[in-house]
Scaffold this motif. Structure first.
Motif, PDB file in Angstrom:
ATOM      1  N   ASN A   1       2.859  23.904   1.221  1.00 17.16           N
ATOM      2  CA  ASN A   1       2.019  24.990   1.730  1.00 17.16           C
ATOM      3  C   ASN A   1       0.590  24.527   1.995  1.00 17.16           C
ATOM      4  OD1 ASN A   1       4.365  26.295   0.757  1.00 17.16           O
ATOM      5  ND2 ASN A   1       3.238  28.201   0.750  1.00 17.16           N
ATOM      6  N   CYS A   2       0.061  24.891   3.162  1.00 16.10           N
ATOM      7  CA  CYS A   2      -1.317  24.548   3.515  1.00 16.10           C
ATOM      8  C   CYS A   2      -2.264  25.188   2.501  1.00 16.10           C
ATOM      9  CB  CYS A   2      -1.630  25.049   4.934  1.00 16.10           C
ATOM     10  SG  CYS A   2      -3.365  24.867   5.408  1.00 16.10           S
ATOM     11  N   PRO A   3      -3.193  24.404   1.914  1.00 18.21           N
ATOM     12  CA  PRO A   3      -4.096  24.960   0.901  1.00 18.21           C
ATOM     13  C   PRO A   3      -5.087  25.978   1.476  1.00 18.21           C
ATOM     14  CG  PRO A   3      -4.692  22.689   1.408  1.00 18.21           C
ATOM     15  CD  PRO A   3      -3.436  22.971   2.155  1.00 18.21           C
ATOM     16  N   THR A   4      -5.274  25.944   2.798  1.00 16.12           N
ATOM     17  CA  THR A   4      -6.234  26.856   3.409  1.00 16.12           C
ATOM     18  C   THR A   4      -5.597  28.195   3.765  1.00 16.12           C
ATOM     19  OG1 THR A   4      -7.388  24.961   4.332  1.00 16.12           O
ATOM     20  CG2 THR A   4      -7.931  27.103   5.281  1.00 16.12           C
ATOM     21  N   CYS A   5      -4.486  28.154   4.498  1.00 14.12           N
ATOM     22  CA  CYS A   5      -3.900  29.424   4.950  1.00 14.12           C
ATOM     23  C   CYS A   5      -2.650  29.803   4.162  1.00 14.12           C
ATOM     24  CB  CYS A   5      -3.586  29.363   6.444  1.00 14.12           C
ATOM     25  SG  CYS A   5      -2.269  28.190   6.852  1.00 14.12           S
TER      26      CYS A   5
ATOM     27  N   GLN B   1       6.568  22.056   7.732  1.00 14.35           N
ATOM     28  CA  GLN B   1       7.595  21.028   7.550  1.00 14.35           C
ATOM     29  C   GLN B   1       7.266  19.813   8.433  1.00 14.35           C
ATOM     30  OE1 GLN B   1       9.964  22.036   5.204  1.00 14.35           O
ATOM     31  NE2 GLN B   1      10.790  19.972   5.173  1.00 14.35           N
ATOM     32  N   LYS B   2       6.032  19.861   9.068  1.00  7.61           N
ATOM     33  CA  LYS B   2       5.670  18.771   9.970  1.00  7.61           C
ATOM     34  C   LYS B   2       5.039  17.636   9.158  1.00  7.61           C
ATOM     35  CE  LYS B   2       3.465  17.867  14.342  1.00  7.61           C
ATOM     36  NZ  LYS B   2       2.918  18.356  15.539  1.00  7.61           N
ATOM     37  N   ILE B   3       5.886  16.687   8.752  1.00  6.39           N
ATOM     38  CA  ILE B   3       5.430  15.605   7.887  1.00  6.39           C
ATOM     39  C   ILE B   3       4.789  14.507   8.729  1.00  6.39           C
ATOM     40  CG2 ILE B   3       6.205  13.842   6.258  1.00  6.39           C
ATOM     41  CD1 ILE B   3       8.478  15.896   5.546  1.00  6.39           C
ATOM     42  N   VAL B   4       3.530  14.187   8.425  1.00  3.00           N
ATOM     43  CA  VAL B   4       2.823  13.179   9.223  1.00  3.00           C
ATOM     44  C   VAL B   4       2.552  11.889   8.462  1.00  3.00           C
ATOM     45  CG1 VAL B   4       1.777  14.846  10.792  1.00  3.00           C
ATOM     46  CG2 VAL B   4       0.561  14.216   8.716  1.00  3.00           C
TER      47      VAL B   4
ATOM     48  N   CYS C   1      -4.251  25.695  11.042  1.00  2.00           N
ATOM     49  CA  CYS C   1      -5.583  25.238  10.634  1.00  2.00           C
ATOM     50  C   CYS C   1      -5.958  23.913  11.283  1.00  2.00           C
ATOM     51  CB  CYS C   1      -5.639  25.072   9.111  1.00  2.00           C
ATOM     52  SG  CYS C   1      -5.296  26.595   8.237  1.00  2.00           S
ATOM     53  N   GLN C   2      -5.013  23.310  11.984  1.00  2.19           N
ATOM     54  CA  GLN C   2      -5.239  22.011  12.629  1.00  2.19           C
ATOM     55  C   GLN C   2      -5.769  20.985  11.626  1.00  2.19           C
ATOM     56  OE1 GLN C   2      -4.819  20.895  16.187  1.00  2.19           O
ATOM     57  NE2 GLN C   2      -3.319  22.473  15.750  1.00  2.19           N
ATOM     58  N   GLN C   3      -5.136  20.918  10.480  1.00  2.00           N
ATOM     59  CA  GLN C   3      -5.559  19.927   9.500  1.00  2.00           C
ATOM     60  C   GLN C   3      -4.362  19.377   8.738  1.00  2.00           C
ATOM     61  OE1 GLN C   3      -8.121  22.064   6.746  1.00  2.00           O
ATOM     62  NE2 GLN C   3      -6.391  22.754   5.545  1.00  2.00           N
TER      63      GLN C   3
ATOM     64  N   ARG D   1       0.867  -1.187   0.000  1.00  2.00           N
ATOM     65  CA  ARG D   1       0.000   0.000   0.000  1.00  2.00           C
ATOM     66  C   ARG D   1       0.903   1.237   0.000  1.00  2.00           C
ATOM     67  NH1 ARG D   1      -2.696   3.246   3.589  1.00  2.00           N
ATOM     68  NH2 ARG D   1      -1.670   2.467   5.454  1.00  2.00           N
ATOM     69  N   SER D   2       0.744   2.036  -1.037  1.00  3.17           N
ATOM     70  CA  SER D   2       1.557   3.261  -1.130  1.00  3.17           C
ATOM     71  C   SER D   2       0.925   4.338  -0.264  1.00  3.17           C
ATOM     72  CB  SER D   2       1.522   3.745  -2.579  1.00  3.17           C
ATOM     73  OG  SER D   2       2.780   3.943  -3.053  1.00  3.17           O
ATOM     74  N   VAL D   3       1.737   5.043   0.522  1.00  5.33           N
ATOM     75  CA  VAL D   3       1.177   6.096   1.367  1.00  5.33           C
ATOM     76  C   VAL D   3       1.622   7.452   0.838  1.00  5.33           C
ATOM     77  CG1 VAL D   3       1.015   7.013   3.713  1.00  5.33           C
ATOM     78  CG2 VAL D   3       1.268   4.557   3.358  1.00  5.33           C
ATOM     79  N   ALA D   4       0.643   8.261   0.476  1.00  5.67           N
ATOM     80  CA  ALA D   4       0.952   9.590  -0.079  1.00  5.67           C
ATOM     81  C   ALA D   4       1.415  10.515   1.043  1.00  5.67           C
ATOM     82  CB  ALA D   4      -0.282  10.162  -0.749  1.00  5.67           C
ATOM     83  N   PRO D   5       2.362  11.386   0.753  1.00  6.05           N
ATOM     84  CA  PRO D   5       2.886  12.257   1.805  1.00  6.05           C
ATOM     85  C   PRO D   5       1.897  13.340   2.223  1.00  6.05           C
ATOM     86  CG  PRO D   5       4.278  12.295  -0.160  1.00  6.05           C
ATOM     87  CD  PRO D   5       3.033  11.603  -0.529  1.00  6.05           C
ATOM     88  N   LYS D   6       1.883  13.591   3.536  1.00  4.93           N
ATOM     89  CA  LYS D   6       1.003  14.636   4.074  1.00  4.93           C
ATOM     90  C   LYS D   6       1.753  15.396   5.157  1.00  4.93           C
ATOM     91  CE  LYS D   6      -3.580  12.851   3.364  1.00  4.93           C
ATOM     92  NZ  LYS D   6      -4.425  11.763   3.736  1.00  4.93           N
ATOM     93  N   ALA D   7       1.391  16.661   5.325  1.00  4.81           N
ATOM     94  CA  ALA D   7       1.933  17.467   6.418  1.00  4.81           C
ATOM     95  C   ALA D   7       0.761  17.952   7.272  1.00  4.81           C
ATOM     96  CB  ALA D   7       2.722  18.651   5.885  1.00  4.81           C
TER      97      ALA D   7
END
Lengths: 222, 127
Positions: B88-92, B97-100, B76-78, B65-71
């Motif tokens: 860059n956060c699409p909202t704000c 750099q906080k990769i989750v 925005c707590q998202q 299962r490939s996991v797409a990168p997310k921060a």
């Protein structure tokens, strides 16, 4: 049929040893640096040049990683610094177990700074924690502007990039500005220092940067 | 990357867990591989095909299962999708750099036949 659900990191073994190492470094007030870069980027040369300056701020030791030979360890030994050469005999990166073993040959209690010079490689070392506090990656101008984007994981996971061989800039097609832009697009927390081992430019700045980091670690762990 | 070494270590984890949970033959393994790890899926399969015949996972199906990168955006707590260069956060619009997600090299599940299995009812246990 039975199903076991885990979320086990395959590199867990290495991470556990790395964490133990990091904890022991913190207990001893030792700053541990993982020195990375391509073969020929200038890892050993940069280290050779700044060792004298670093020694003024504390006791240090080096672990050298190479597939074969003790050539790098010999260069460090000539600077009167305790050094252990690890030969992987084909392995393209150091791992935490190798560091743990190498430390048996050093007086770890007394160390303010441990520099681990990794095997020259911009791919594999990125995934293997060695218990370090700082990842310093050497990028030489002769390697070309495309390297950060071609090897994003390595640069993304670094803390400090040392752009080396800047004395050669008049002779090659390398843009420091472009390199900085690309590097910061991968990790905007990166520090970047430009140096030349030939002219000495930037080496004092680099020594100061690492000395500050050593002092900070010493204070944190006092 | 070290697909061979990764599979080798993965199989060691499989063997250990099978011993612990009395599984005698593995039928299916699921791995989660983050896209930031730069692990080659096909090379991983090749390594598995080479190493698994001599293990408890001989003949097992390997699901990757490939996991797409997310921060994670603190403001925005998202969580949001990222690439190596776009964080860059699409909202704000603020960079994080906080990769989750995206750096995983996980063995997620082992499915197999228990020792002394007499029926085919499924049981599930969680670590």
């Amino acid at each position: 049929m039975k199903q076991i659900l885990l979320k086990k990191n395959v590199l867990n073994n290495n991470n556990e040893i790395a964490e133990k190492l990091n904890n022991s470094f913190n207990e001893q007030g030792t700053l541990a640096i993982n020195l990375l870069g391509s073969p020929g980027a200038g890892k050993t040369s940069v280290l050779e040049k700044i060792i004298a300056g670093l020694k003024e701020s504390g006791s240090l030791a080096v672990i050298e990683g190479d597939l074969y030979t003790a050539k790098d360890a010999e260069r460090i030994e000539a600077q009167q610094v305790p050094v252990v050469q690890v030969n992987t005999g084909g392995g393209c990166h150091l791992d935490a177990k190798m560091i743990d073993n190498a430390l048996e040959h050093l007086d770890r209690e007394a160390l303010d700074l441990l520099v681990v010079e990794n095997v020259g490689n911009l791919v594999c070392p990125a995934s293997y924690n060695l218990g370090e506090h700082l990842r310093v990656t050497i990028l030489s101008v002769t390697e070309g502007n495309d390297k950060p984007m071609k090897y994003p994981a390595m640069f993304q996971k670094s803390d400090l990039i040392v752009i080396n061989k800047i004395d050669l800039l008049p002779y090659i097609d390398f843009s420091v500005e472009e390199a900085r832009k690309d590097l910061l697009s991968l990790n905007d927390k990166l520090d970047v220092i430009e140096v030349s081992c030939t002219t000495g430019e930037g080496l004092d700045h680099l020594t100061q940067y690492l000395t500050n980091a050593m002092k900070k670690q010493g204070e944190l762990c006092a | 990357m070290h697909e061979l070494s990764i599979v080798s270590q993965m199989l060691a984890i499989v063997e250990e867990n099978c011993r612990e949970h009395a599984i005698r033959q593995v039928k299916r393994l699921v791995m989660a591989i983050g896209e930031f790890t730069c692990v080659e899926k096909e090379a991983l399969r090749f390594a598995f095909d080479s190493l698994s015949p001599d293990s408890i996972a001989a003949g097992a199906e390997l699901v990757i299962r490939s996991v797409a990168p997310k921060a994670f955006c603190e403001g925005c707590q998202q969580e949001f999708s990222i690439t190596f260069t776009e964080k860059n956060c699409p909202t704000c619009g603020i960079r994080s750099q906080k990769i989750v997600a995206g750096e995983e090299l996980h063995l997620e599940s082992i499915e197999g036949e228990e020792e002394n299995e007499t029926d085919s009812s499924e049981k599930e246990c969680t670590e």
